[in-house]
Design a protein around this motif. Structure first.
Motif, PDB file in Angstrom:
ATOM      1  N   PRO A   1       0.815  -1.219   0.000  1.00 14.62           N
ATOM      2  CA  PRO A   1       0.000   0.000   0.000  1.00 14.62           C
ATOM      3  C   PRO A   1       0.849   1.270   0.000  1.00 14.62           C
ATOM      4  CG  PRO A   1      -0.887  -1.581   1.562  1.00 14.62           C
ATOM      5  CD  PRO A   1       0.427  -2.135   1.100  1.00 14.62           C
ATOM      6  N   VAL A   2       0.293   2.310  -0.621  1.00 12.01           N
ATOM      7  CA  VAL A   2       0.897   3.640  -0.573  1.00 12.01           C
ATOM      8  C   VAL A   2       0.043   4.494   0.362  1.00 12.01           C
ATOM      9  CG1 VAL A   2       1.859   3.438  -2.882  1.00 12.01           C
ATOM     10  CG2 VAL A   2      -0.413   4.435  -2.583  1.00 12.01           C
ATOM     11  N   PRO A   3       0.640   5.480   1.005  1.00 15.70           N
ATOM     12  CA  PRO A   3      -0.132   6.305   1.944  1.00 15.70           C
ATOM     13  C   PRO A   3      -1.328   6.974   1.274  1.00 15.70           C
ATOM     14  CG  PRO A   3       2.208   6.669   2.250  1.00 15.70           C
ATOM     15  CD  PRO A   3       2.071   5.852   1.000  1.00 15.70           C
ATOM     16  N   ALA A   4      -2.406   7.067   2.040  1.00 15.46           N
ATOM     17  CA  ALA A   4      -3.609   7.746   1.576  1.00 15.46           C
ATOM     18  C   ALA A   4      -4.178   8.530   2.766  1.00 15.46           C
ATOM     19  CB  ALA A   4      -4.602   6.731   1.019  1.00 15.46           C
ATOM     20  N   ARG A   5      -5.340   8.127   3.252  1.00 13.64           N
ATOM     21  CA  ARG A   5      -5.944   8.785   4.420  1.00 13.64           C
ATOM     22  C   ARG A   5      -6.175   7.761   5.523  1.00 13.64           C
ATOM     23  NH1 ARG A   5     -10.508  10.989   4.576  1.00 13.64           N
ATOM     24  NH2 ARG A   5      -9.865  12.724   5.921  1.00 13.64           N
ATOM     25  N   GLU A   6      -5.186   6.907   5.725  1.00 12.08           N
ATOM     26  CA  GLU A   6      -5.318   5.836   6.702  1.00 12.08           C
ATOM     27  C   GLU A   6      -5.313   6.372   8.134  1.00 12.08           C
ATOM     28  OE1 GLU A   6      -1.376   7.018   5.971  1.00 12.08           O
ATOM     29  OE2 GLU A   6      -2.647   5.943   4.525  1.00 12.08           O
ATOM     30  N   ALA A   7      -6.111   5.730   8.980  1.00 11.03           N
ATOM     31  CA  ALA A   7      -6.081   5.933  10.427  1.00 11.03           C
ATOM     32  C   ALA A   7      -5.455   4.695  11.059  1.00 11.03           C
ATOM     33  CB  ALA A   7      -7.488   6.166  10.974  1.00 11.03           C
ATOM     34  N   VAL A   8      -5.023   4.829  12.303  1.00 10.13           N
ATOM     35  CA  VAL A   8      -4.515   3.692  13.065  1.00 10.13           C
ATOM     36  C   VAL A   8      -5.653   3.138  13.920  1.00 10.13           C
ATOM     37  CG1 VAL A   8      -2.896   2.953  14.850  1.00 10.13           C
ATOM     38  CG2 VAL A   8      -2.165   4.591  13.106  1.00 10.13           C
ATOM     39  N   HIS A   9      -5.849   1.824  13.863  1.00  4.95           N
ATOM     40  CA  HIS A   9      -6.933   1.167  14.588  1.00  4.95           C
ATOM     41  C   HIS A   9      -6.396   0.075  15.504  1.00  4.95           C
ATOM     42  CE1 HIS A   9     -10.487   2.312  11.872  1.00  4.95           C
ATOM     43  NE2 HIS A   9      -9.429   2.793  11.224  1.00  4.95           N
ATOM     44  N   PHE A  10      -7.188  -0.233  16.535  1.00  2.00           N
ATOM     45  CA  PHE A  10      -7.014  -1.405  17.386  1.00  2.00           C
ATOM     46  C   PHE A  10      -8.411  -1.992  17.607  1.00  2.00           C
ATOM     47  CE2 PHE A  10      -3.683   1.590  18.475  1.00  2.00           C
ATOM     48  CZ  PHE A  10      -2.537   0.804  18.577  1.00  2.00           C
ATOM     49  N   ASN A  11      -8.562  -3.323  17.510  1.00  2.00           N
ATOM     50  CA  ASN A  11      -9.883  -3.884  17.784  1.00  2.00           C
ATOM     51  C   ASN A  11      -9.813  -5.308  18.335  1.00  2.00           C
ATOM     52  OD1 ASN A  11      -9.468  -5.458  15.435  1.00  2.00           O
ATOM     53  ND2 ASN A  11     -10.870  -4.244  14.185  1.00  2.00           N
ATOM     54  N   LEU A  12     -10.923  -5.722  18.937  1.00  2.00           N
ATOM     55  CA  LEU A  12     -11.089  -7.046  19.538  1.00  2.00           C
ATOM     56  C   LEU A  12     -12.496  -7.492  19.189  1.00  2.00           C
ATOM     57  CD1 LEU A  12      -9.764  -9.182  21.463  1.00  2.00           C
ATOM     58  CD2 LEU A  12     -10.863  -7.951  23.363  1.00  2.00           C
ATOM     59  N   TRP A  13     -12.614  -8.604  18.426  1.00  3.54           N
ATOM     60  CA  TRP A  13     -13.913  -8.967  17.882  1.00  3.54           C
ATOM     61  C   TRP A  13     -14.019 -10.483  17.712  1.00  3.54           C
ATOM     62  CZ3 TRP A  13     -13.591 -10.793  12.652  1.00  3.54           C
ATOM     63  CH2 TRP A  13     -12.379 -10.519  12.011  1.00  3.54           C
ATOM     64  N   VAL A  14     -15.153 -10.936  17.158  1.00  5.86           N
ATOM     65  CA  VAL A  14     -15.450 -12.365  17.023  1.00  5.86           C
ATOM     66  C   VAL A  14     -15.732 -12.686  15.568  1.00  5.86           C
ATOM     67  CG1 VAL A  14     -17.039 -14.223  17.686  1.00  5.86           C
ATOM     68  CG2 VAL A  14     -16.360 -12.498  19.370  1.00  5.86           C
ATOM     69  N   THR A  15     -15.120 -13.752  15.072  1.00  3.35           N
ATOM     70  CA  THR A  15     -15.393 -14.210  13.720  1.00  3.35           C
ATOM     71  C   THR A  15     -16.559 -15.206  13.724  1.00  3.35           C
ATOM     72  OG1 THR A  15     -14.493 -15.352  11.777  1.00  3.35           O
ATOM     73  CG2 THR A  15     -13.637 -16.030  13.918  1.00  3.35           C
ATOM     74  N   GLY A  16     -17.362 -15.124  12.678  1.00 13.05           N
ATOM     75  CA  GLY A  16     -18.485 -16.050  12.556  1.00 13.05           C
ATOM     76  C   GLY A  16     -18.151 -17.271  11.728  1.00 13.05           C
ATOM     77  N   GLY A  17     -16.924 -17.359  11.220  1.00 13.06           N
ATOM     78  CA  GLY A  17     -16.536 -18.482  10.378  1.00 13.06           C
ATOM     79  C   GLY A  17     -15.720 -19.515  11.119  1.00 13.06           C
TER      80      GLY A  17
END
Length: 245
Positions: free
Chosen positions: A192-208
């Motif tokens: 990827p090349v820079p665009a308008r990215e933010a930094v994220h952190f998450n904790l979640w559940v997969t349904g698969g």
């Protein structure tokens, strides 16, 4: 030195403003997020993400993101408290990732330390990787190198993002003086090349993966720190010892 903390959000941490997710949607299997599942920084400057299940049948996820957009090339680092070997098989620790939902095609995303068993019977594994075409399925529109997690209670992750090259490092313990558990270098035209990215952190559940997502018990992961240093004109790390194309 940070000169752009981003617009005001829900809290300030490590020199940046952050927004707790309250809106519904993916990637959590039932789309439910609660801003209360993201703590304010404590006396030690640590932020925790909680996965809750108040009804016993509908887990609620946690996510927060920087209000600043467009971090771009540079060095990203995060310290994490959690023995990932004990993570429930349906749970996904999104850890630190850059994300721009509007970048074509679909979005671009750099995942520094995503960990999960993805609902299956296999052990939890961690991944260094990125999405370059979200219109295609995983493995076709993405590149990832998976590796086994360890029982270390603290991990430090570092990403160096340069033109055409991503260097990932995961260390045991606090900082970069501990054992280097995995170093991955990904190179090529799809980085990827820079665009308008933010930094994220998450904790979640997969349904698969054949798991039981609705029965997931509460979980928690704590972030010790975060830092970002913009790129200089010189390479930041030595020549790679491992290359994946």
């Amino acid at each position: 030195m940070n000169t752009d903390s981003g617009p005001a959000g829900d809290f300030t941490w490590e020199g940046y403003n952050w927004l707790k997710r309250s809106w519904t949607g993916g990637p959590h299997y039932n789309g439910s997020f609660d801003p209360a599942n993201v703590s304010e920084p404590d006396a030690n400057g640590r932020v925790s993400l909680a996965l809750t299940n108040p009804s016993g049948n509908a887990p609620v996820a946690a996510e927060f993101q920087s209000t600043r957009r467009g971090f771009g090339y540079g060095t990203y680092s995060a310290g994490v408290e959690r023995n990932l070997q004990t993570l429930q098989k349906e749970v996904v620790w999104g850890c630190m990732f850059t994300y721009d939902p509007d970048a074509a095609p679909g979005h671009n995303e750099i995942d520094v330390c995503e960990a999960s068993a993805w609902g299956g019977s296999r052990p939890v594994r961690q991944g260094h990787g990125y999405w370059f075409d979200a219109t295609k399925p995983a493995g076709i529109g993405s590149t990832v190198v998976n590796f086994d997690v360890t029982p270390d209670p603290v991990l430090t992750h570092r990403l160096v993002w340069e033109p055409g090259r991503l260097t990932y490092e995961t260390f045991a313990g606090e900082g970069y003086s501990g054992t280097l558990l995995k170093r991955t270098v990904l190179e090529g035209a799809t980085v990827p090349v820079p665009a308008r990215e933010a930094v994220h952190f998450n904790l979640w559940v997969t349904g698969g993966g054949g798991g039981y997502p609705n029965q997931v018990r509460p979980e928690q992961v704590t972030l010790r720190d975060f830092s970002f240093t913009p790129r200089t004109t010189e390479p930041m790390l030595p020549a790679p010892t491992t290359r994946v194309r």
